[in-house]
Design an enzyme around this catalytic site. Structure first.
Site, PDB file in Angstrom:
ATOM      1  N   GLU A 175     -92.484 -33.485  -0.918  1.00  0.00           N
ATOM      2  CA  GLU A 175     -92.313 -33.175  -2.339  1.00  0.00           C
ATOM      3  C   GLU A 175     -90.891 -32.646  -2.577  1.00  0.00           C
ATOM      4  OE1 GLU A 175     -96.761 -31.941  -3.785  1.00  0.00           O
ATOM      5  OE2 GLU A 175     -95.640 -30.313  -2.907  1.00  0.00           O
TER       6      GLU A 175
ATOM      7  N   ASP B 178     -92.935 -24.571  -9.298  1.00  0.00           N
ATOM      8  CA  ASP B 178     -91.575 -24.977  -8.893  1.00  0.00           C
ATOM      9  C   ASP B 178     -90.467 -24.697  -9.918  1.00  0.00           C
ATOM     10  OD1 ASP B 178     -93.480 -26.261  -7.369  1.00  0.00           O
ATOM     11  OD2 ASP B 178     -92.748 -28.265  -7.768  1.00  0.00           O
TER      12      ASP B 178
HETATM   13  C1  FRU Z   1     -94.750 -28.980  -5.715  1.00  0.00           C
HETATM   14  C2  FRU Z   1     -95.521 -29.826  -6.716  1.00  0.00           C
HETATM   15  C3  FRU Z   1     -94.702 -31.037  -7.112  1.00  0.00           C
HETATM   16  C4  FRU Z   1     -95.270 -31.376  -8.445  1.00  0.00           C
HETATM   17  C5  FRU Z   1     -95.558 -30.012  -9.019  1.00  0.00           C
HETATM   18  C6  FRU Z   1     -96.747 -29.967  -9.926  1.00  0.00           C
HETATM   19  O1  FRU Z   1     -95.141 -27.658  -5.693  1.00  0.00           O
HETATM   20  O2  FRU Z   1     -96.758 -30.221  -6.178  1.00  0.00           O
HETATM   21  O3  FRU Z   1     -94.759 -32.098  -6.180  1.00  0.00           O
HETATM   22  O4  FRU Z   1     -94.389 -32.118  -9.240  1.00  0.00           O
HETATM   23  O5  FRU Z   1     -95.770 -29.148  -7.930  1.00  0.00           O
HETATM   24  O6  FRU Z   1     -96.832 -28.752 -10.603  1.00  0.00           O
END
Ligand code: FRU
Length: 531
Positions: A234, A52
């Site tokens: 998320e 992300d």
């Molecule tokens: C989304 C996610 C978030 C988390 C991160 C972990 O892709 O699952 O919810 O904070 O990636 O790398």
């Protein structure tokens, strides 16, 4: 990304890491940015794993882009925040890792803001601090069987983001007993005179408020019974927009979801409504048409992107008012296969920066997206193609099939597809265009090359229903080695998809299956690479 059993993920990651070690060892020290499949227009880390985008904030003429980063492998592992900056949203300077895991846990997704008034008191010399809010994930607590292993931390910088200090009072927001409790996105809301944090809490978005960024109080929750819920929510984002037709202020709430998106796996939906400093309420008009795209197996939701490779995207904080844009970047991948895509010493790219606007449609307010204006800086040669009515198969001479931009306007007939086809001498092809019989845009990577790395990668053609009535089909496409980003229907439709041809594509054709399909406009641009 997180599932019930984190240990299992760790084991899988270690296994995947050992499987990819060969590539790692041979290529790790030889990053050239010319590797097979390496994007030339998009942000990618020099090497290793990225997911992300995080902490996107504009400060002193720099766009900061932090990102979920694991510097020890090309698969997910204990998260850090990688860091880079750009002055133009196009070219990027890599900076050292900004945040490392600590005794409270690994550093998952989150956001950053400029604390202009030093409400946090974290700056001692008058320079406004940059404040990052992020999620900790604590493996020990998780292993112990307790639910409270995700909570929010704060870090700050008083030197233009070059070095970061963790706040001594971390965590600033403890876990209330929810297993999935993460990805804080923080904004300043002048109307209610407070910071607002939106946070993904399993199947809803929690809203918190704060006067100083360090102590937070709960305001409300939204979403338990609306939108798509095929997986965990998320990476939310909340921002105000002004509807051009009426000048009315509305609020957009972006919510990523994994799995359960329109074409499977990870994807981002959105809601438009009112926010009164406490509660987000979805607009009736917006909600009434949510079911418009519903078919038996498609959840009722509004999708930011109908492709499979645009996830966890959010928008930049603190873009100056005189600019006034909402600029978005997403992770150009999908948890269904992101960790096994056949790239060498790095994994994953970000989408190109996109501008998000909201305008009225017969179905209520909707997001219209476009490539950020800066993307035009990439153009270095423009070609206009004339396609006569009877022509059904046109080779687009002079465009580089590995990297180009196309603007296309078509008067669709009732049947037949009209699409661009990229092909190589191995007989592999990628197709993207419009299917009149289905009244939908489509992206077909089923024969585009490598796909055996995951049975979830290229199972079917991805469709995106046309959103604007009428025969005019309008497409804007940017292709970069292993990705296509299509923005269509004036910005109401986006499809972002990856593909991995065994050999570079060396042919581009425009194909009209029905000769009565009319090509109104076909302009191509060759594009300069950024690395
Ligand atoms: C989304 C996610 C978030 C988390 C991160 C972990 O892709 O699952 O919810 O904070 O990636 O790398």
């Amino acid at each position: 990304m997180f599932t019930k059993n984190f240990l299992l993920i760790l084991v899988l990651c270690t296994f995947a890491a050992s499987c990819t070690n060969d590539t790692d060892m041979t290529e790790a020290n030889t990053t050239t940015y010319q590797e097979q499949h390496r994007p030339q227009l998009h942000f990618t880390p020099e090497s290793k794993w990225m997911n992300d985008p995080n902490g996107m904030v504009f400060y002193e003429d720099e766009y900061h882009l932090f990102y979920q980063y694991y510097p020890d492998s090309t698969v997910w592992g204990p998260m850090h925040w990688g860091h880079s900056v750009s002055k133009d949203l196009i070219t990027w300077e890599h900076l050292p890792i900004a945040l490392y895991p600590d005794e409270l846990g690994i550093i998952c997704s989150g956001s950053a803001v400029v604390d202009w008034e030093n409400t946090s008191g974290l700056s001692e010399d008058g320079e406004p601090p940059l404040v990052a809010l992020y999620s900790y994930h604590n493996f020990e607590i998780e292993k112990s069987g307790a639910d409270k292993f995700q909570y929010q931390g704060l870090a700050y910088s008083v030197d233009r983001g070059r070095t970061w200090k963790k706040y001594e009072g971390n965590p600033v927001l403890p876990n209330p007993g929810v297993r999935d409790f993460r990805d804080p996105k923080v904004i300043w809301d002048g109307d209610s005179d407070q910071w607002i944090m939106v946070l993904a809490a399993k199947d809803r978005i929690d809203f918190y408020g704060s006067k100083n960024l360090t102590s937070w109080y709960k305001l409300s929750s939204f979403g338990q019974n609306v939108g798509a819920h095929g997986g965990v929510w998320e990476c939310p984002d909340l921002f105000p927009v002004w509807i051009p037709e009426t000048g009315a202020k509305k609020w957009v709430l972006l919510v990523s979801l994994n799995p359960g998106s329109y074409n499977g796996g990870s994807g981002t939906q959105y809601f438009i409504g009112e926010f009164d400093g406490r509660r987000f309420r979805m607009d009736q008009e917006f909600g009434a048409h949510l079911a418009r795209n519903k078919t038996e197996d498609r959840p009722a939701a509004c999708w930011l992107d109908f492709g499979r490779d645009n996830y966890a995207g959010v928008t930049w904080a603190d873009i100056p008012e005189e600019d006034g844009r909402r600029v978005f970047i997403g992770w150009m991948s999908n948890w269904d296969y992101g960790q096994v895509v056949p790239t060498g010493n790095w994994r994953s790219a970000m989408t190109l920066p996109r501008e998000l606007n909201v305008a009225s449609t017969p179905h209520g307010p909707r997001i219209f997206q476009s490539f950020a204006a800066e993307v035009q800086q990439l153009r270095n040669e423009t070609k206009e193609f004339q396609v006569a009515d009877g022509e059904t198969d046109v080779t687009l001479e002079g465009l580089d099939p590995t990297r180009f931009e196309i603007e296309l306007e078509v008067l669709a007939s009732d049947t037949g597809r009209c699409y661009l086809e990229l092909a190589n001498d191995k007989g592999e092809y990628y197709r993207i265009g419009f299917d009149a019989a289905k009244n939908a845009y489509f992206s077909d990577r089923t024969a585009a090359g490598k796909k055996d790395f995951s049975e979830k990668f290229a199972t079917d053609i991805h469709y995106a229903p046309k959103q604007i009535d009428g025969v005019l089909v309008q497409m804007h496409l940017i292709l970069d080695n292993s990705s296509a980003e299509l923005i269509a229907d004036d910005g109401l439709v986006a499809i972002t998809d990856l593909f991995f041809p065994n050999e570079d594509f060396n042919q581009i054709r425009l194909i009209k299956e029905d000769s009565t399909t009319g090509i109104q406009r076909l302009v191509g641009h060759n594009l300069k690479g950024i690395w």
